[in-house]
Structures are given as structure tokens and as C-alpha cells.
Design a protein around this motif. Structure first.
Motif, mmCIF file in Angstrom:
data_model
loop_
_atom_site.group_PDB
_atom_site.id
_atom_site.type_symbol
_atom_site.label_atom_id
_atom_site.label_comp_id
_atom_site.label_asym_id
_atom_site.label_seq_id
_atom_site.Cartn_x
_atom_site.Cartn_y
_atom_site.Cartn_z
ATOM 1 N N CYS A 36 0.839 -1.203 0.000
ATOM 2 C CA CYS A 36 0.000 0.000 0.000
ATOM 3 C C CYS A 36 0.877 1.256 0.000
ATOM 4 C CB CYS A 36 -0.934 -0.003 1.216
ATOM 5 S SG CYS A 36 -2.359 -1.079 1.012
ATOM 6 N N ARG A 37 1.483 1.511 -1.168
ATOM 7 C CA ARG A 37 2.250 2.737 -1.387
ATOM 8 C C ARG A 37 1.890 3.284 -2.756
ATOM 9 N NH1 ARG A 37 8.551 1.967 -0.474
ATOM 10 N NH2 ARG A 37 8.432 3.644 -2.051
ATOM 11 N N GLU A 38 1.591 4.579 -2.833
ATOM 12 C CA GLU A 38 1.068 5.155 -4.066
ATOM 13 C C GLU A 38 2.012 4.950 -5.235
ATOM 14 O OE1 GLU A 38 -0.322 9.470 -5.947
ATOM 15 O OE2 GLU A 38 -0.218 9.200 -3.773
ATOM 16 N N ASP A 39 3.321 5.266 -5.067
ATOM 17 C CA ASP A 39 4.248 5.155 -6.194
ATOM 18 C C ASP A 39 4.380 3.722 -6.680
ATOM 19 O OD1 ASP A 39 5.438 4.559 -3.723
ATOM 20 O OD2 ASP A 39 7.452 4.925 -4.494
ATOM 21 N N LEU A 40 4.362 2.777 -5.756
ATOM 22 C CA LEU A 40 4.490 1.371 -6.145
ATOM 23 C C LEU A 40 3.215 0.855 -6.805
ATOM 24 C CD1 LEU A 40 6.423 -0.052 -3.060
ATOM 25 C CD2 LEU A 40 7.320 0.961 -5.170
ATOM 26 N N ILE A 41 2.075 1.344 -6.367
ATOM 27 C CA ILE A 41 0.806 0.957 -6.999
ATOM 28 C C ILE A 41 0.767 1.444 -8.436
ATOM 29 C CG2 ILE A 41 -1.682 1.387 -6.993
ATOM 30 C CD1 ILE A 41 -1.559 1.283 -3.925
ATOM 31 N N ARG A 42 1.197 2.680 -8.664
ATOM 32 C CA ARG A 42 1.204 3.213 -10.035
ATOM 33 C C ARG A 42 2.111 2.377 -10.942
ATOM 34 N NH1 ARG A 42 -1.277 8.065 -10.665
ATOM 35 N NH2 ARG A 42 -1.819 9.205 -8.761
ATOM 36 N N ARG A 43 3.289 2.032 -10.450
ATOM 37 C CA ARG A 43 4.211 1.205 -11.217
ATOM 38 C C ARG A 43 3.607 -0.171 -11.499
ATOM 39 N NH1 ARG A 43 8.619 0.930 -14.620
ATOM 40 N NH2 ARG A 43 10.101 -0.696 -13.989
ATOM 41 N N THR A 44 2.887 -0.693 -10.542
ATOM 42 C CA THR A 44 2.262 -2.012 -10.681
ATOM 43 C C THR A 44 1.192 -1.996 -11.764
ATOM 44 O OG1 THR A 44 2.711 -2.545 -8.375
ATOM 45 C CG2 THR A 44 0.968 -3.789 -9.460
ATOM 46 N N VAL A 45 0.337 -0.979 -11.742
ATOM 47 C CA VAL A 45 -0.724 -0.875 -12.746
ATOM 48 C C VAL A 45 -0.120 -0.677 -14.139
ATOM 49 C CG1 VAL A 45 -2.707 0.476 -13.514
ATOM 50 C CG2 VAL A 45 -2.427 -0.055 -11.082
ATOM 51 N N ASP A 46 0.969 0.099 -14.213
ATOM 52 C CA ASP A 46 1.620 0.308 -15.520
ATOM 53 C C ASP A 46 2.059 -1.020 -16.132
ATOM 54 O OD1 ASP A 46 1.311 3.027 -15.449
ATOM 55 O OD2 ASP A 46 3.346 3.460 -14.733
ATOM 56 N N SER A 47 2.479 -1.972 -15.301
ATOM 57 C CA SER A 47 2.961 -3.252 -15.832
ATOM 58 C C SER A 47 1.849 -4.051 -16.498
ATOM 59 C CB SER A 47 3.595 -4.088 -14.712
ATOM 60 O OG SER A 47 2.596 -4.620 -13.846
ATOM 61 N N LEU A 48 0.588 -3.755 -16.170
ATOM 62 C CA LEU A 48 -0.543 -4.533 -16.655
ATOM 63 C C LEU A 48 -1.247 -3.917 -17.860
ATOM 64 C CD1 LEU A 48 -2.160 -5.551 -13.244
ATOM 65 C CD2 LEU A 48 -1.012 -7.086 -14.850
ATOM 66 N N LYS A 49 -0.782 -2.798 -18.336
ATOM 67 C CA LYS A 49 -1.473 -2.130 -19.444
ATOM 68 C C LYS A 49 -1.554 -3.040 -20.662
ATOM 69 C CE LYS A 49 -0.579 2.690 -18.214
ATOM 70 N NZ LYS A 49 0.081 3.961 -18.579
ATOM 71 N N GLY A 50 -2.778 -3.158 -21.187
ATOM 72 C CA GLY A 50 -2.989 -3.977 -22.370
ATOM 73 C C GLY A 50 -3.347 -5.421 -22.080
ATOM 74 N N ALA A 51 -3.364 -5.819 -20.813
ATOM 75 C CA ALA A 51 -3.727 -7.196 -20.471
ATOM 76 C C ALA A 51 -5.210 -7.420 -20.715
ATOM 77 C CB ALA A 51 -3.385 -7.487 -19.021
ATOM 78 N N LYS A 52 -5.594 -8.658 -21.053
ATOM 79 C CA LYS A 52 -7.011 -8.969 -21.252
ATOM 80 C C LYS A 52 -7.737 -9.039 -19.915
ATOM 81 C CE LYS A 52 -6.455 -11.616 -25.552
ATOM 82 N NZ LYS A 52 -4.988 -11.527 -25.666
ATOM 83 N N LYS A 53 -7.155 -9.779 -18.957
ATOM 84 C CA LYS A 53 -7.740 -9.932 -17.630
ATOM 85 C C LYS A 53 -6.634 -9.686 -16.602
ATOM 86 C CE LYS A 53 -11.115 -13.523 -18.977
ATOM 87 N NZ LYS A 53 -12.361 -12.862 -18.546
ATOM 88 N N ALA A 54 -6.882 -8.781 -15.672
ATOM 89 C CA ALA A 54 -5.829 -8.417 -14.728
ATOM 90 C C ALA A 54 -6.395 -8.246 -13.320
ATOM 91 C CB ALA A 54 -5.143 -7.125 -15.176
ATOM 92 N N ILE A 55 -5.646 -8.741 -12.355
ATOM 93 C CA ILE A 55 -5.987 -8.587 -10.942
ATOM 94 C C ILE A 55 -4.873 -7.797 -10.265
ATOM 95 C CG2 ILE A 55 -6.528 -9.733 -8.764
ATOM 96 C CD1 ILE A 55 -7.244 -12.251 -10.396
#
Length: 612
Positions: free
Chosen positions: A109-128
Motif C-alpha cells: 500500500c504505497r502510491e508510487d508502487l501501486i502506479r508502477r504495478t498498474v503500468d505493468s498490466l497495461k494492455g492485459a485482457k484480464k488483470a488482478i
């Protein structure tokens, strides 16, 4: 020697929940849970040498999808560039991720790490997106210095951030988003506080029945007996609001060695999903073992929806990628778990298979074999490995090997006799004997390939018509079924041919009487016979137990031939060879019967007198 202090004094007993009306003890598991394989994240971070090589993680991911896993936690993208790049490679490689597979990634639960995490999933069909925050009093006080209120605010804020970056962002509409929150150290957290923080997170995310929020309730450190964990899960399922919009997930660790039991009881308590690793890899003593959980379902008549039909192939991949061997006694996967060394176990297993075959049971019929709760064939094992033989094994082990390799069902007496031969060799070698060694030893001991001492060259067995009390009536054939039989033949003994003749009440007794003329005085004590093969290729297998007058030790012979009578004679000569060998070099043929290298055959009258 001074007495040491009692270590138990510094530990505080874990306090169970007050849940007197618990319902889970009366429940049973009736379906497989949703599975989440975290081998590539939780499992990988716990390896001495993590799978930094992208090809290893790639190979492991492909194996998980082939096995049937639909939710896979693939990385901790904010923790390393390697994890980030691996996630991107999966998404950007056409066809790498099946359309029905969810990619899950983890972030604190850290804002900068969450943003980086979501960036890794861009374009995925199904993502958790999976975020976590430790909630126990110990972790809040020692690590964060947080109050309960501060923890609730942070978790709620981070859930809202994930929402804004995913399902509320129009640019992310090409991805089907799901969200998971873990109150880390759940099992050591006040159950009331767990419900409170999860209610706040749920409100921030806004789940629906069609797209429920995942609340993962980990036994981050296993601190109590499995029933307490089940109570905690049932309490949560009862007290969280909008239960229909929630998927309750489990993440048991194995610090007390009870992770599998905790996961099963917690499913009975209402959980919907289980996170773990193949063969229990993970921090410290590991995560819950997904292989054991899945195959346990089979034994209860429930399909796990995961394909472990070639478990050895899975083991090979896991061992090569993790650089950790699967323990030989690991449930289901261990190299020793579907075999028995103990004589009593071997005998029970062998009898179980014999009864199953006798009853004509097919693959799909009810499975019930002593000591084998799961059919080894269901995990790609053959029955050759079910019984293994060492110096501690009994008669059943070697008999099983012979039955599997030569299709011979040995009589009990022969099992006992051959077991002694096997045990002697095992003690001599100081190790387990291979099936091929046992098979070769049987062939050698009972002369299946070549009898170097006794062999049939030619023979005839006819009724002794000279003893017929009266000639047949005119125009009738003489009835010979009750007449004695006469064996006449040529036997090769130690490389020389001898003509033998004997009289008895059947083929075996007449041949045995013929052998007495050369000093092989054997009485047949037991005779067993069964068919080997089917149709035109069928053969007769004969087992003969013999004893010599004044000698306690019995000898066995084995014969196999297309002709039933010849099979019996071969078995008798096999026993004769073993009897002759047991005489430690004594001459087979008495000197007084030898004439110019041949045999002085007694006349018929003396032979009949001797036979009687």
C-alpha cells in the motif's frame, strides 16, 4: 549438568475465537475452489536463486496454464525491473496468455508502487491488482507505528487509487479489471478489525456480484491449530456485509506443518479460493501445497479442475526451475509415496490388485486398494513402482515384481522361498533391488531361460496297458483313464543324454519315478498351474514344490510352455536341478548305475517294484 530454562515460559498461548455455534465442522468440500498459483511471485521470491532467467519463468507460466490454472500471480512489478519486464513480455507476446487466464500482480500500500504495478498490466485482457497491508497489532506497532484508524485510512485510500487507475480510467477499458486486498497477518489480527478494514476497502472499490472483490485472508505466519483458522474464516464470512459481492481467498503458510489441513477446514468454513504453490514452495516452511490440495479432492470424489495426470513431468519442471528437489516422501509427488517396502504392506497391496482383477473391475470402478488412497495411474505412475524390494521386504514384494514383469502368480510357498533368495541378494548388495534385478534373479533361480543341468530331449507318456485286467469287449476301445502311466524319455543331464523310464499315476509322478533311478528322489508336495496370456498365444505356467525323503528343505521348480504336460515336466526338472545343486557337488547319478558314460536302466519289473 545445569538444568536449562524451560523455553515454553516465553511463549503466549494463542487465544481461539469464541464461536460456540460454528457451522464448519458439519460441512464437507463438494467442489474445487478457485485456484491462484503464486509460484512465480511468492514462490519465486523465496528461492535461493530466484528465476531471474525470463525463460525459466516463461516455461513455468506455460506449465501452469497447461495444468489448468486460470489465475496466476506472475510478479511483484514494483520490486524489480526483471519482474516488470516479465509481466510486459507475457502481455505483449501474442498468444502467450490464454484468453481465460487472469494475470495477478502484487503491490504494498504505497502510491508510487501501486502506479508502477498498474503500468505493468497495461494492455492485459484480464488483470488482478493485489495490494496488501499488515493489520496485526504486532506488525502495526513494530513496523509501521500505525493505529487501527490510520491503517483503515491508508487501505481505503490505496483501494480508491487502484480504482481510479484501472476500471475508472477510460484508457484502461480494454482490460477486465479485478481487485484483491490482503489484510496481511490476518490470522494474528483481531477478527473485528479485519472486518472493519475490509468494509472500508470494499466501499472504496465498489464491487458487484458479477465482479466481486477478492479478500485474501492469509495465515502469513501459521500461529494456531487449523480449527482456529477455520473459525476465523467463518467469523469473517458471517460478519462481512454484501457477502455475495465477495470472494474469500485463503493464503495459508506452513509454519506449524498444518497448511493443507488449515486450507481444507477453511474451505469448509466458507472460503471460495486458495492461493499457494506447487509442492508447497514459499517463505520459511512454505505456502500451502496446491498439488496435495488438488489430489486430496480426487480421493473424496471431487474433481480439482487441474490436470496432474503426468505428475512426473510437473515435478521435472518444478525441480529444474526452483532448484529444489521434491522430497521423496512429499504427498503424491514424492518418488516413494506410491510404493511399499514393508512386507505386510506389499502383501496387502498385491492381494488388493488380485481381487480387483478377479472381480473384473474397470478403470472407472470404485477404487479400493490397501495403502493406496489414489490410483497411481491417475498421476502418471505405473504399477511397476508400487512395490519396491529391499532387505526388509517380505514375500509379497518380490512376488508383485514377478507378477508385473513375467505375469506369473506365484503360490504362497514359492513366494516365501523366493523371498529368501531376494533378501540374501539385497543384504549382499546392501541396497534396494531393481525390478530388473529381481526378475533376472527369478529367471536364474528357476531356470526359465536355460536349465544348465536337466533338459528334456524327447519323451512319451502312455498308459501302462500291460496292467489292464481284461481286454476290451469286441468292437470297443479299451478304457485307459484309470491305468497307470509310463514315462519314457531322453533327458540331457549335465550335457549328456540318458534314457529314463518310470511308472506312476500321471505324467509328473511317472517322470519323478524315472528321476529316482539317477539319484534324484523327490516327492511332489504341491502343484499349481495357471494360464499366461490369452488366445492362441496362451502358455501354461506350472509351479511344483518337491521334498526329498529325510530332507527338511523343500525345493521349487517353475515351467512355462505352450504344452501343459511339457510345462509340468520342465517345472519338475527345474526342481530337480535345484535339488541337485543343494547337494553341494554330490554326483547326480550313482556310480553303480553308470556304464560307459551311459545309464544302466533297470528292467520294468524292478522299476515298478521301486516305484511302488
Amino acid at each position: 549438568m545445569p538444568m536449562l530454562k524451560d523455553p515454553s515460559k516465553k511463549y503466549k498461548r494463542f487465544q481461539p475465537l469464541n464461536l460456540p455455534d460454528r457451522q464448519w465442522p458439519d460441512k464437507v468440500i463438494e467442489k474445487a475452489p478457485r485456484w491462484l498459483a503464486t509460484d512465480l511471485r511468492d514462490g519465486n521470491q523465496s528461492l535461493v536463486d530466484p528465476m531471474q532467467n525470463g525463460d525459466q519463468k516463461w516455461r513455468y507460466f506455460q506449465m501452469l496454464t497447461e495444468l489448468g490454472y486460470k489465475e496466476i500471480e506472475v510478479s511483484f512489478p514494483s520490486a524489480s525491473q526483471t519482474d516488470f519486464d516479465f509481466t510486459r513480455r507475457l502481455i505483449e507476446t501474442p498468444g502467450a496468455v490464454p484468453d481465460d487466464v487472469w494475470l495477478q500482480v502484487l503491490s504494498p500500500c504505497r502510491e508510487d508502487l501501486i502506479r508502477r504495478t498498474v503500468d505493468s498490466l497495461k494492455g492485459a485482457k484480464k488483470a488482478i491488482v493485489h495490494i496488501y497491508l499488515a493489520t496485526s497489532e504486532c506488525f502495526r506497532r513494530v513496523i509501521f507505528g500505525f493505529s487501527e484508524d490510520e491503517s483503515v485510512v491508508l487501505a481505503s485510500k490505496c483501494a480508491a487509487l487502484v480504482r481510479s487507475l484501472t476500471k475508472d480510467d477510460p484508457s484502461q477499458s480494454g482490460t477486465e479489471w479485478a481487485f484483491e486486498f490482503s489484510p496481511e497477518t490476518f490470522s494474528d489480527t483481531s477478527p473485528e478489525f479485519v472486518v472493519r478494514i475490509c468494509e472500508a476497502v470494499k466501499e472504496a472499490w465498489g464491487p458487484t456480484k458479477e465482479n466481486p472483490i477478492i479478500f485474501n485472508l492469509p495465515a502469513t505466519v501459521e500461529m494456531s491449530t487449523p480449527n482456529v483458522y477455520a473459525d476465523q474464516i467463518e467469523y469473517f464470512c458471517r460478519n462481512i456485509s454484501e457477502r455475495e459481492k465477495i470472494c474469500v481467498s485463503l493464503h495459508p503458510h506452513n509454519d506449524r506443518g498444518c497448511a493443507v489441513a488449515a486450507a481444507e477446514l477453511a474451505q469448509m468454513a466458507g472460503a471460495d479460493r486458495v492461493e499457494g504453490c506447487l509442492f508447497g514452495n514459499g517463505e520459511r516452511t512454505g505456502n500451502v501445497d496446491l498439488v496435495t490440495l488438488a489430489l486430496n479432492l480426487y480421493t473424496q470424489g471431487v474433481t480439482p479442475n487441474i490436470d496432474f495426470s503426468d505428475l512426473q513431468k510437473v515435478i521435472k519442471t518444478v525441480e529444474e526451475c526452483n532448484k529444489i528437489e521434491v522430497h521423496p516422501r512429499a504427498p503424491y509427488g514424492g518418488s516413494l509415496v506410491v510404493c511399499a517396502f514393508s512386507g505386510s504392506h506389499q502383501d496387502a497391496i498385491k492381494k488388493g490388485f488380485q481381487i480387483r482383477e478377479k472381480e473384473g473391475k474397470e478403470y472407472d470402478d470404485h477404487w479400493q486398494i490397501p495403502y493406496l488412497p489414489l490410483d497411481p495411474k491417475d498421476i502418471g505412475r505405473d504399477y511397476q513402482a508400487v512395490i519396491r524390494v529391499n532387505s526388509q521386504s517380505g514375500k509379497g514384494g518380490a512376488a508383485w515384481v514377478i507378477q508385473q514383469n513375467l505375469h506369473l502368480d506365484l503360490p504362497r510357498g514359492l513366494q516365501v522361498a523366493f523371498a529368501k533368495v531376494v533378501q540374501a541378494m539385497a543384504e549382499q548388495k546392501g541396497r534396494e533391488l531393481l525390478p530388473t534385478e529381481i526378475t533376472d534373479l527369478f529367471r536364474e533361480t528357476y531356470h526359465l531361460d536355460k536349465n544348465s543341468r536337466f533338459n528334456i530331449v524327447d519323451y512319451n507318456i502312455n498308459p501302462d496297458r500291460s496292467a489292464s485286467p481284461a481286454p476290451p469287449a469286441p468292437g470297443k476301445t479299451q478304457d485307459t483313464k484309470n491305468l497307470m502311466r509310463v514315462f519314457e524319455g531322453v533327458i540331457l543331464i549335465d550335457g549328456k543324454e540318458y534314457k529314463l523310464r518310470g511308472r506312476g499315476n500321471g505324467p509328473i509322478s511317472s517322470a519323478a519315478n524315472a528321476l529316482r533311478t539317477i539319484g534324484i528322489d523327490l516327492d511332489v508336495q504341491d502343484y499349481k498351474e495357471h494360464a499366461v496370456g490369452r488366445g492362441r498365444e496362451v502358455k501354461a505356467a506350472t509351479f511344483i514344490e518337491c521334498v526329498a525323503p529325510g530332507v527338511e528343505e523343500k525345493v521349487w521348480g517353475v515351467g512355462i510352455h505352450e504344452d501343459v504336460v511339457q510345462s509340468s515336466l520342465i517345472a519338475l526338472l527345474s526342481a530337480a536341478s535345484n535339488f541337485a545343486s543343494s547337494r553341494h557337488g554330490s554326483p547326480i547319478i550313482p556310480k553303480q548305475t553308470l556304464t560307459n558314460g551311459g545309464l544302466q536302466v533297470p528292467d520294468m519289473q524292478s522299476l515298478e517294484h521301486k516305484a511302488e
